[in-house]
Design an enzyme around this catalytic site. Structure first.
Site, PDB file in Angstrom:
ATOM      1  N   SER A  48      45.813  48.770  88.687  1.00 19.65           N
ATOM      2  CA  SER A  48      46.006  50.209  89.095  1.00 19.65           C
ATOM      3  C   SER A  48      46.590  50.879  87.941  1.00 19.65           C
ATOM      4  O   SER A  48      47.650  50.510  87.759  1.00 19.65           O
ATOM      5  CB  SER A  48      46.438  50.143  90.484  1.00 19.65           C
ATOM      6  OG  SER A  48      46.834  51.417  91.041  1.00 19.65           O
TER       7      SER A  48
ATOM      8  N   THR B 269      43.478  51.399  97.840  1.00 23.15           N
ATOM      9  CA  THR B 269      42.189  51.049  96.998  1.00 23.15           C
ATOM     10  C   THR B 269      41.492  49.666  97.246  1.00 23.15           C
ATOM     11  O   THR B 269      41.897  49.293  98.475  1.00 23.15           O
ATOM     12  CB  THR B 269      42.744  51.084  95.500  1.00 23.15           C
ATOM     13  OG1 THR B 269      41.641  50.841  94.486  1.00 23.15           O
ATOM     14  CG2 THR B 269      43.691  49.922  95.041  1.00 23.15           C
TER      15      THR B 269
ATOM     16  N   ASP C 257      38.788  61.448  96.311  1.00 25.10           N
ATOM     17  CA  ASP C 257      37.409  61.343  95.018  1.00 25.10           C
ATOM     18  C   ASP C 257      36.626  62.545  95.337  1.00 25.10           C
ATOM     19  O   ASP C 257      36.063  63.168  94.341  1.00 25.10           O
ATOM     20  CB  ASP C 257      36.690  60.226  95.553  1.00 25.10           C
ATOM     21  CG  ASP C 257      37.305  59.022  94.749  1.00 25.10           C
ATOM     22  OD1 ASP C 257      38.315  59.042  94.068  1.00 25.10           O
ATOM     23  OD2 ASP C 257      36.967  57.802  95.572  1.00 25.10           O
TER      24      ASP C 257
ATOM     25  N   GLY D 212      23.323  56.931  92.143  1.00 18.73           N
ATOM     26  CA  GLY D 212      24.075  56.005  92.718  1.00 18.73           C
ATOM     27  C   GLY D 212      24.612  56.430  94.144  1.00 18.73           C
ATOM     28  O   GLY D 212      25.005  57.656  94.341  1.00 18.73           O
TER      29      GLY D 212
ATOM     30  N   LYS E 115      39.739  50.732 101.650  1.00 14.65           N
ATOM     31  CA  LYS E 115      39.762  52.033 102.050  1.00 14.65           C
ATOM     32  C   LYS E 115      39.070  52.314 103.261  1.00 14.65           C
ATOM     33  O   LYS E 115      39.139  53.075 104.032  1.00 14.65           O
ATOM     34  CB  LYS E 115      38.743  52.618 100.823  1.00 14.65           C
ATOM     35  CG  LYS E 115      39.383  52.831  99.413  1.00 14.65           C
ATOM     36  CD  LYS E 115      38.305  53.326  98.605  1.00 14.65           C
ATOM     37  CE  LYS E 115      39.033  53.535  97.351  1.00 14.65           C
ATOM     38  NZ  LYS E 115      38.229  54.441  96.152  1.00 14.65           N
TER      39      LYS E 115
ATOM     40  N   TYR F 186      35.147  55.073  84.211  1.00 14.34           N
ATOM     41  CA  TYR F 186      36.170  55.290  83.117  1.00 14.34           C
ATOM     42  C   TYR F 186      36.593  54.143  82.221  1.00 14.34           C
ATOM     43  O   TYR F 186      37.467  54.396  81.251  1.00 14.34           O
ATOM     44  CB  TYR F 186      37.272  56.057  83.785  1.00 14.34           C
ATOM     45  CG  TYR F 186      38.221  55.167  84.882  1.00 14.34           C
ATOM     46  CD1 TYR F 186      37.697  55.317  86.145  1.00 14.34           C
ATOM     47  CD2 TYR F 186      39.120  54.574  84.458  1.00 14.34           C
ATOM     48  CE1 TYR F 186      38.458  54.463  87.145  1.00 14.34           C
ATOM     49  CE2 TYR F 186      39.912  53.887  85.584  1.00 14.34           C
ATOM     50  CZ  TYR F 186      39.402  53.748  86.987  1.00 14.34           C
ATOM     51  OH  TYR F 186      39.896  53.019  87.801  1.00 14.34           O
TER      52      TYR F 186
ATOM     53  N   ASN G 292      41.479  57.283 100.758  1.00 14.90           N
ATOM     54  CA  ASN G 292      42.337  56.523  99.713  1.00 14.90           C
ATOM     55  C   ASN G 292      43.656  57.295  99.637  1.00 14.90           C
ATOM     56  O   ASN G 292      44.348  57.019  98.842  1.00 14.90           O
ATOM     57  CB  ASN G 292      41.454  56.908  98.488  1.00 14.90           C
ATOM     58  CG  ASN G 292      41.279  58.168  97.943  1.00 14.90           C
ATOM     59  OD1 ASN G 292      41.617  59.166  98.780  1.00 14.90           O
ATOM     60  ND2 ASN G 292      40.805  58.512  96.761  1.00 14.90           N
TER      61      ASN G 292
ATOM     62  N   SER H 206      47.440  53.949  88.999  1.00 12.51           N
ATOM     63  CA  SER H 206      48.153  54.971  89.763  1.00 12.51           C
ATOM     64  C   SER H 206      49.758  55.162  89.562  1.00 12.51           C
ATOM     65  O   SER H 206      50.319  55.922  89.307  1.00 12.51           O
ATOM     66  CB  SER H 206      48.231  54.900  91.296  1.00 12.51           C
ATOM     67  OG  SER H 206      46.532  55.164  91.642  1.00 12.51           O
TER      68      SER H 206
ATOM     69  N   GLY I 160      26.562  54.621  96.397  1.00  7.93           N
ATOM     70  CA  GLY I 160      27.891  53.887  96.922  1.00  7.93           C
ATOM     71  C   GLY I 160      28.947  54.839  97.229  1.00  7.93           C
ATOM     72  O   GLY I 160      28.457  55.847  97.669  1.00  7.93           O
ATOM     73  N   GLY I 161      29.894  54.141  97.554  1.00  9.10           N
ATOM     74  CA  GLY I 161      30.902  55.103  98.111  1.00  9.10           C
ATOM     75  C   GLY I 161      31.617  55.993  97.214  1.00  9.10           C
ATOM     76  O   GLY I 161      31.477  57.284  97.795  1.00  9.10           O
TER      77      GLY I 161
END
Ligand code: NAP
Length: 281
Positions: free
Chosen positions: A18, A65, A104, A130, A69, A221, A89, A20, A132-133
């Site tokens: 992470s 994370t 997000d 996409g 979630k 990313y 999140n 963060s 997904g989440g």
């Protein structure tokens, strides 16, 4: 008068990857706060107990994370964005209640604001890859900002159809073979799949049909510049990358926990970018 000491954390399993702590630690130092932000590795079977004792552990809130979630969403009082995405999140306490949101959504739209100010004034239609989440958060963000028609392309069409069923007529499920038609004159293309990540397959899409003032966003990313973004930049289009989104999604939690809205600066971007680029592939 200095604020009293406050602490927040990011909870995941595993958690070593992470970024963060680096991100929030930068803001804590920059604003000279008496605060701490730690990484907490918590196994799925221990997550509910961890959350029940969050305050007793000295935390005013947390980021959550993978893989927690969905559980964070179920075990808290979610706001509209967390409900729309079906996952949380960011957690904080409000009037004794553990509240949650999904940042997000705003992280994505704020990254577009930074890359192409007023993009929403000229964008009535978008193409999102996409479902997904992350795709769900992206689609909801676009709906919040008034985009009227979102073509949602996903390998597993049923997932795009499920998002359309929750969000209504603005979302139109589509297939990969429809892309040349959908991108012709298009104003906004977003990659919210994991394609383009180091170790994942590549996206091979021809961007020549997009409008000259189109915006291309890729929420991947690692790497910072995916082949999709490289192609968009060669065409001179405005681009937003996944690190822009990651930085902007962190703003709200920091403000909720520590009482100060932090700034996403070039210096912070460069710090995280160097960490991502220097990490083993
Ligand atoms: P997820 O729920 O697992 O969804 C993955 C998506 O990628 C699905 O749409 C999946 O399609 C698609 N996909 C995967 N492999 C594919 C392939 N070979 N061909 C076609 N489609 C493929 O993951 P997620 O949480 O949405 O995350 C997606 C990406 O967003 C990841 O790279 C993640 O790191 C990134 N992300 C970035 C941020 C940020 O702040 N920048 C935040 C969240 C996520 P199917 O449904 O058909 O499987």
């Amino acid at each position: 008068m200095p604020e009293e000491h406050r602490a927040a954390c990011v909870v995941g399993y595993p958690i070593a990857h992470s970024r963060s702590p680096m991100l929030h630690g930068y803001w804590i130092d920059r604003y000279g706060l008496d605060a701490a932000y730690r990484a907490e590795e918590v196994r799925p079977e221990d997550f509910a107990a961890f959350l029940a004792n969050l305050s007793a552990r000295g935390y005013v809130g947390a980021n959550v994370t993978i893989p927690h979630k969905d559980a964070a969403f179920r075990l808290s009082e979610p706001d509209q964005r967390a409900r729309a995405v079906g996952a949380a999140n960011t957690l904080w306490f409000e009037g004794g209640l553990l509240r949650s949101t999904n940042t997000d959504v705003e992280g994505f739209t704020a990254s577009l604001d930074a890359a192409a100010p007023n993009w929403d004034k000229r964008t009535h239609e978008a193409v999102v890859l996409g479902a997904g989440g992350a795709g769900r958060a992206v689609v909801y963000g676009l709906i919040e900002r008034g985009v009227e028609c979102i073509h949602l392309v996903n390998r597993t069409r049923a997932k795009a159809e499920a998002i359309a069923a929750s969000f209504g007529l603005a979302v139109r499920p589509a297939d990969w073979r429809d892309l040349p038609r959908l991108l012709d004159g298009g104003a906004l293309l977003v990659n919210a799949t994991s394609l383009g990540m180091s170790h994942a397959g590549q996206l091979d899409i021809d961007l020549s049909g997009l409008a000259d003032d189109a915006v291309v966003a890729d929420i991947v990313y690692v790497p910072l510049t995916t082949s999709l973004l490289a192609q968009a930049r060669r065409r001179g289009l405005a681009t937003a990358n996944g690190l822009d989104m990651l930085l902007h999604q962190a703003v709200r939690g920091f403000e909720l926990w520590f009482g100060r809205k932090p700034e996403v600066t070039q210096e912070l971007y460069d710090l995280l970018a160097a960490d991502i680029e220097g990490a083993p592939a």
